[in-house]
Motif scaffolding. Structure first.
Motif, PDB file in Angstrom:
ATOM      1  N   ASN A 335      -7.166  22.942  -2.534  1.00  0.00           N
ATOM      2  CA  ASN A 335      -8.072  22.008  -3.204  1.00  0.00           C
ATOM      3  C   ASN A 335      -7.314  20.866  -3.878  1.00  0.00           C
ATOM      4  O   ASN A 335      -7.755  19.717  -3.855  1.00  0.00           O
ATOM      5  N   CYS A 336      -6.157  21.216  -4.464  1.00  0.00           N
ATOM      6  CA  CYS A 336      -5.344  20.180  -5.124  1.00  0.00           C
ATOM      7  C   CYS A 336      -4.788  19.200  -4.103  1.00  0.00           C
ATOM      8  O   CYS A 336      -4.684  17.996  -4.363  1.00  0.00           O
ATOM      9  N   ARG A 337      -4.412  19.726  -2.938  1.00  0.00           N
ATOM     10  CA  ARG A 337      -3.877  18.850  -1.881  1.00  0.00           C
ATOM     11  C   ARG A 337      -4.958  17.910  -1.353  1.00  0.00           C
ATOM     12  O   ARG A 337      -4.690  16.769  -0.985  1.00  0.00           O
ATOM     13  N   LYS A 338      -6.209  18.401  -1.319  1.00  0.00           N
ATOM     14  CA  LYS A 338      -7.306  17.529  -0.889  1.00  0.00           C
ATOM     15  C   LYS A 338      -7.491  16.385  -1.884  1.00  0.00           C
ATOM     16  O   LYS A 338      -7.742  15.237  -1.483  1.00  0.00           O
ATOM     17  N   LYS A 339      -7.372  16.675  -3.182  1.00  0.00           N
ATOM     18  CA  LYS A 339      -7.487  15.617  -4.188  1.00  0.00           C
ATOM     19  C   LYS A 339      -6.314  14.652  -4.088  1.00  0.00           C
ATOM     20  O   LYS A 339      -6.483  13.433  -4.233  1.00  0.00           O
ATOM     21  N   ALA A 340      -5.121  15.224  -3.826  1.00  0.00           N
ATOM     22  CA  ALA A 340      -3.931  14.381  -3.649  1.00  0.00           C
ATOM     23  C   ALA A 340      -4.129  13.424  -2.479  1.00  0.00           C
ATOM     24  O   ALA A 340      -3.775  12.238  -2.544  1.00  0.00           O
ATOM     25  N   PHE A 341      -4.723  13.920  -1.389  1.00  0.00           N
ATOM     26  CA  PHE A 341      -4.999  13.089  -0.212  1.00  0.00           C
ATOM     27  C   PHE A 341      -5.945  11.949  -0.589  1.00  0.00           C
ATOM     28  O   PHE A 341      -5.734  10.790  -0.195  1.00  0.00           O
ATOM     29  N   GLU A 342      -6.985  12.258  -1.350  1.00  0.00           N
ATOM     30  CA  GLU A 342      -7.973  11.254  -1.746  1.00  0.00           C
ATOM     31  C   GLU A 342      -7.335  10.151  -2.589  1.00  0.00           C
ATOM     32  O   GLU A 342      -7.551   8.958  -2.353  1.00  0.00           O
ATOM     33  N   ILE A 343      -6.536  10.557  -3.581  1.00  0.00           N
ATOM     34  CA  ILE A 343      -5.906   9.570  -4.465  1.00  0.00           C
ATOM     35  C   ILE A 343      -4.867   8.752  -3.707  1.00  0.00           C
ATOM     36  O   ILE A 343      -4.754   7.537  -3.893  1.00  0.00           O
ATOM     37  N   CYS A 344      -4.126   9.405  -2.823  1.00  0.00           N
ATOM     38  CA  CYS A 344      -3.106   8.716  -2.013  1.00  0.00           C
ATOM     39  C   CYS A 344      -3.764   7.627  -1.166  1.00  0.00           C
ATOM     40  O   CYS A 344      -3.232   6.519  -1.045  1.00  0.00           O
ATOM     41  N   ALA A 345      -4.918   7.920  -0.587  1.00  0.00           N
ATOM     42  CA  ALA A 345      -5.623   6.933   0.234  1.00  0.00           C
ATOM     43  C   ALA A 345      -6.005   5.715  -0.593  1.00  0.00           C
ATOM     44  O   ALA A 345      -5.869   4.567  -0.139  1.00  0.00           O
ATOM     45  N   LYS A 346      -6.478   5.941  -1.825  1.00  0.00           N
ATOM     46  CA  LYS A 346      -6.863   4.829  -2.694  1.00  0.00           C
ATOM     47  C   LYS A 346      -5.649   3.986  -3.077  1.00  0.00           C
ATOM     48  O   LYS A 346      -5.712   2.754  -3.135  1.00  0.00           O
ATOM     49  N   LEU A 347      -4.544   4.667  -3.374  1.00  0.00           N
ATOM     50  CA  LEU A 347      -3.321   3.950  -3.749  1.00  0.00           C
ATOM     51  C   LEU A 347      -2.834   3.067  -2.600  1.00  0.00           C
ATOM     52  O   LEU A 347      -2.453   1.914  -2.805  1.00  0.00           O
ATOM     53  N   ARG A 348      -2.843   3.606  -1.408  1.00  0.00           N
ATOM     54  CA  ARG A 348      -2.363   2.837  -0.249  1.00  0.00           C
ATOM     55  C   ARG A 348      -3.272   1.639   0.019  1.00  0.00           C
ATOM     56  O   ARG A 348      -2.794   0.554   0.363  1.00  0.00           O
TER      57      ARG A 348
END
Length: 416
Positions: A335-348
């Motif tokens: 679940n934490c990795r899914k949130k990390a993926f979401e935030i990473c997409a926004k940052l990029r």
């Protein structure tokens, strides 16, 4: 296992940023001098090079990658960039446009020769061609463009210049060369014996020790220049002096290609051994007409990118690596990795260089991986952080940490 062909080289991710830096600097300098990019095919009809480069040159007689295509046409991988640029200039009617046409290119080129330090069978060039201007200030500008690039890259090189005259004054010089070399014919290498009849000027370009020894006392082209060529060379020297470019006159420079007239020049360094020429070029006023175009003067040069990189390494020039991630986002569980993926997409999307785990590593392993990547920050999302809507952001250079809300992540890392 299938290995890479001899004389070629892979550019791995650990090295590619150096290439991008050099190529980026070449484009920056090109913009400074109002040069526009031209892109030509990697292969051309063989006749273009045999007519343009010269049938007596080593490039044409020994080094070209030539083959028949399925239509039984003779095709050659381009061994240099000038002939292709000239062909495009003629074919696309650029001679009828705004002159001078100031062009540059960054290309792969191919020559079948013995691989050695700074010389490969597939190599890369940054080249400049200026079509339409006959005055010596154009020659000077070509030299200044190269000088500017090499200085911006932090390199120290020597500028050597010469004039090989025009077809008119070169006739007398060729006669003088044949008279000088005739008594030494038996001592010349096999290639030079052929050059003696076909193109005596090329005798001065031989790298064989016996021929180089004989060349020392050969007549100098500068003593045979006609009034116009002599005046052009004097103008060139004055323009370089005005621009603050230091130079040496080297009457042995003739370059290895047949199309040159008047000005020829080289940038050299002793840091890369015997193959010390980093950049070479000159004027070629007859080439465009020779290849079927209108009479049109031209001048240009090419820089070997592999040699530039070798010289930069051997002289200790550092190249900045700007590809390191700003932040690595580490998630403790799925679940934490899914949130990390979401935030990473926004940052990029916002333009922040960010990275996440794709290998289901442990947090400890992710920190090690982030350190190998050179990430400036590691943002950890665990179960508690997920509930609170925050990341624990660690500064990898000083070890300091702070909490940053998920909704503030873009703003926070844009500021970093």
């Amino acid at each position: 296992m299938i290995n890479i062909p001899k004389g070629t080289k892979d550019v791995l991710p650990s090295e590619s940023y150096k290439w991008q830096y050099v190529e980026g600097m070449a484009r920056e300098v090109s913009k400074l001098f109002n040069l526009k990019e031209i892109r030509t095919p990697v292969f051309e009809h063989t006749e273009l090079f045999s007519r343009g480069v010269g049938e007596t040159t080593d490039v044409v007689t020994k080094e070209m990658y030539t083959f028949k295509d399925k239509g039984d046409r003779s095709i050659t991988l381009k061994p240099e960039g000038t002939a292709g640029a000239v062909r495009s200039f003629i074919e696309n009617g650029l001679v009828n446009g705004v002159l001078p046409a100031k062009l540059y290119y960054i290309i792969p080129a191919f020559r079948y020769e013995r691989p050695q330090a700074g010389r490969l069978r597939e190599f890369h060039q940054f080249g400049v061609e200026i079509f339409g201007a006959k005055t010596a200030d154009t020659d000077a500008e070509a030299i200044i463009i190269a000088d500017t690039l090499l200085k911006k890259l932090g390199l120290k090189v020597k500028v050597k210049i010469n004039s090989i005259g025009c077809p008119a004054c070169r006739k007398a010089y060729n006669r003088a060369l044949k008279e000088f070399f005739a008594p030494y014919l038996d001592e010349l290498c096999f290639d030079c014996k052929s050059r003696f009849e076909k193109n005596p000027l090329r005798l001065l370009d031989c790298k064989e020790d016996d021929c180089k020894r004989i060349n020392v006392n050969a007549p100098q082209i500068l003593d045979y220049l006609c009034a116009d060529c002599s005046s052009h060379f004097e103008d060139l020297k004055n323009y370089l002096t005005t621009a603050g470019v230091e130079y040496e006159i080297d009457s042995r420079i003739v370059r290895g290609l047949d199309y040159y007239t008047r000005t020829v020049f080289e940038f050299t360094s002793t840091a890369i051994g015997a193959q010390g020429t980093v950049c070479g070029g000159g004027r070629y006023d007859g080439l465009i007409e020779q290849l079927g175009g209108k009479e049109c003067p031209a001048v240009g040069f090419a820089v070997g990118i592999e040699r530039l990189l070798m010289l930069m390494e051997q002289t200790g020039v550092s190249i900045p690596d700007d590809e390191k991630p700003t932040v690595y986002i580490a998630g403790m569980d799925e679940n934490c990795r899914k949130k990390a993926f979401e935030i990473c997409a926004k940052l990029r999307t916002a333009g922040v260089i960010a990275e996440i785990d794709h290998m289901e590593r442990s947090i400890k392993a992710q920190f090690k991986y982030a350190d190998k990547l050179g990430a400036k920050y590691v943002a950890v999302i665990g179960g508690n952080e997920l509930e609170q809507g925050v990341m624990n952001v660690k500064n990898m250079s000083n070890g300091e940490s702070e909490s940053v809300g998920f909704d503030l992540a873009v703003e926070y890392f844009l500021g970093k």
